[in-house]
Scaffold this active site. Sequence first.
Site, PDB file in Angstrom:
ATOM      1  N   MET A   1       0.842  -1.195   0.000  1.00  0.00           N
ATOM      2  CA  MET A   1       0.000   0.000   0.000  1.00  0.00           C
ATOM      3  C   MET A   1       0.882   1.252   0.000  1.00  0.00           C
ATOM      4  SD  MET A   1      -3.429  -0.928   2.111  1.00  0.00           S
ATOM      5  CE  MET A   1      -2.820  -0.611   3.743  1.00  0.00           C
ATOM      6  N   GLY A   2       2.142   1.078  -0.392  1.00  0.00           N
ATOM      7  CA  GLY A   2       3.028   2.237  -0.527  1.00  0.00           C
ATOM      8  C   GLY A   2       3.594   2.704   0.799  1.00  0.00           C
TER       9      GLY A   2
ATOM     10  N   HIS B   1       9.145   1.566   3.376  1.00  0.00           N
ATOM     11  CA  HIS B   1      10.224   1.613   4.363  1.00  0.00           C
ATOM     12  C   HIS B   1      11.096   0.377   4.121  1.00  0.00           C
ATOM     13  CE1 HIS B   1       7.846  -1.427   6.384  1.00  0.00           C
ATOM     14  NE2 HIS B   1       6.830  -0.586   6.479  1.00  0.00           N
TER      15      HIS B   1
ATOM     16  N   HIS C   1       9.426  -2.980   3.279  1.00  0.00           N
ATOM     17  CA  HIS C   1       8.994  -3.183   1.893  1.00  0.00           C
ATOM     18  C   HIS C   1      10.194  -3.473   0.991  1.00  0.00           C
ATOM     19  CE1 HIS C   1       5.698  -0.371   3.314  1.00  0.00           C
ATOM     20  NE2 HIS C   1       5.000  -1.367   2.833  1.00  0.00           N
TER      21      HIS C   1
ATOM     22  N   GLN D   1     -10.280  -2.517   2.821  1.00  0.00           N
ATOM     23  CA  GLN D   1      -9.781  -3.118   4.062  1.00  0.00           C
ATOM     24  C   GLN D   1      -9.749  -2.127   5.227  1.00  0.00           C
ATOM     25  OE1 GLN D   1      -5.934  -4.150   1.996  1.00  0.00           O
ATOM     26  NE2 GLN D   1      -5.019  -3.698   3.976  1.00  0.00           N
TER      27      GLN D   1
ATOM     28  N   LYS E   1       5.448  -9.220   9.727  1.00  0.00           N
ATOM     29  CA  LYS E   1       4.845  -8.349  10.757  1.00  0.00           C
ATOM     30  C   LYS E   1       3.333  -8.520  10.752  1.00  0.00           C
ATOM     31  CE  LYS E   1       4.370  -3.808  10.484  1.00  0.00           C
ATOM     32  NZ  LYS E   1       2.908  -3.604  10.759  1.00  0.00           N
TER      33      LYS E   1
ATOM     34  N   GLN F   1      -2.313 -11.706   8.434  1.00  0.00           N
ATOM     35  CA  GLN F   1      -2.543 -11.494   7.001  1.00  0.00           C
ATOM     36  C   GLN F   1      -1.888 -12.615   6.183  1.00  0.00           C
ATOM     37  OE1 GLN F   1      -2.495  -7.594   4.828  1.00  0.00           O
ATOM     38  NE2 GLN F   1      -0.393  -8.163   4.392  1.00  0.00           N
TER      39      GLN F   1
ATOM     40  N   ARG G   1       2.842   3.263   9.289  1.00  0.00           N
ATOM     41  CA  ARG G   1       2.130   4.121  10.250  1.00  0.00           C
ATOM     42  C   ARG G   1       3.054   4.754  11.285  1.00  0.00           C
ATOM     43  NH1 ARG G   1      -2.008   0.009   9.264  1.00  0.00           N
ATOM     44  NH2 ARG G   1      -3.902   1.046   8.534  1.00  0.00           N
TER      45      ARG G   1
HETATM   46  O1  PAF Z   1       0.019  -5.418   3.783  1.00  0.00           O
HETATM   47  C1  PAF Z   1      -0.455  -4.579   2.997  1.00  0.00           C
HETATM   48  O2  PAF Z   1       0.187  -3.593   2.658  1.00  0.00           O
HETATM   49  C2  PAF Z   1      -1.865  -4.782   2.440  1.00  0.00           C
HETATM   50  O3  PAF Z   1      -2.695  -5.367   3.379  1.00  0.00           O
HETATM   51  C3  PAF Z   1      -1.887  -5.574   1.125  1.00  0.00           C
HETATM   52  C4  PAF Z   1      -1.362  -6.987   1.303  1.00  0.00           C
HETATM   53  C5  PAF Z   1      -1.047  -4.861   0.075  1.00  0.00           C
HETATM   54  C6  PAF Z   1      -3.322  -5.676   0.594  1.00  0.00           C
HETATM   55  O4  PAF Z   1      -3.868  -4.406   0.368  1.00  0.00           O
END
Ligand code: PAF
Length: 295
Positions: free
Chosen positions: A30-31, A34, A37, A61, A150, A154, A188
């Site tokens: 989601m951009g 850091h 990613h 979400q 983390k 998910q 965040r």
């Molecule tokens: O972890 C995230 O950034 C989001 O939940 C994802 C997996 C890109 C889905 O929108």
Amino acid sequence: MRILRTIAEVRSAIREARADGQTVGLVPTMGAFHEGHLSLMREARAHHDLVVVSLFVNPTQFAPNEDLSTYPRDEARDAELAKAEGVDILFAPEPAEIYPEGFATSIHVAGISEVLDGAIRGAHHFDGVATVVTKLFGIVRPDAAYFGQKDAQQVLVVRRVVRDLDLDVRIVACPIVREADGLAMSSRNVHLDADARERATALSRALDAGAAALRSGDPIVPAARAVLAESGIDPEYLELRDAETLEPVTRVDRDALLLVAARVGTTRLIDNHLLRGPYAPASATASLPDGKDDA
Ligand code: PAF
């Protein structure tokens, strides 16, 4: 690196790559990139000919009272960082590209998506994640997709979708990347003011204390809770759960996750430690978690 906005453009690029016999790795994001990613991008880069990073702040979400509007966004910076990691395609669609008029499908994973973050944030959260990730898999058709540990719940939800729907993609969970003082990296974290940033270290310290309690044979959750209490943090949850099913457990007979979610100031943070099981204090010292041993 190409920045693509439409599903048709991505499909065409993937078709060309596949025709050349290339393998494809996908990093869904989601951009607000850091180091966490970037570590996923590096892992994908090391294993695939073509690396696709999706950048989409997925509205479904977020609950209406959550931070969709204030979620950090800086596409130009993200694009620079992705390019520097050797990413081939940044897929940054508009919401209407992903959710066109009349979009009506939602994927719900019973059980594991209904507890912990699913209970606190609401069922829509993991339904939104499962649905958008499944769409991304359908668009990119990657050989493997890379997620950060983390977001341990998910990862389990996505793995379950892949298993239950027989999706042909390998899910790779990469280790949590931490700041020098132990705070798990998160988009965040930029919202933490100086006081909250200082207190936020209590989350990883609490998990460390839980791991230390396991080693010394003391109760795990109370040891972790005491550290949070010292920093005035009342967690939304702090729980020991089976690392695959997320069923509550009281002992580490098999791999378990110690998971925490808490608001620090106005910012909601999550973190977890994998505690390797079966745990046997006298005989297994060499394989014990050292407090930094995230999955
Ligand atoms: O972890 C995230 O950034 C989001 O939940 C994802 C997996 C890109 C889905 O929108």
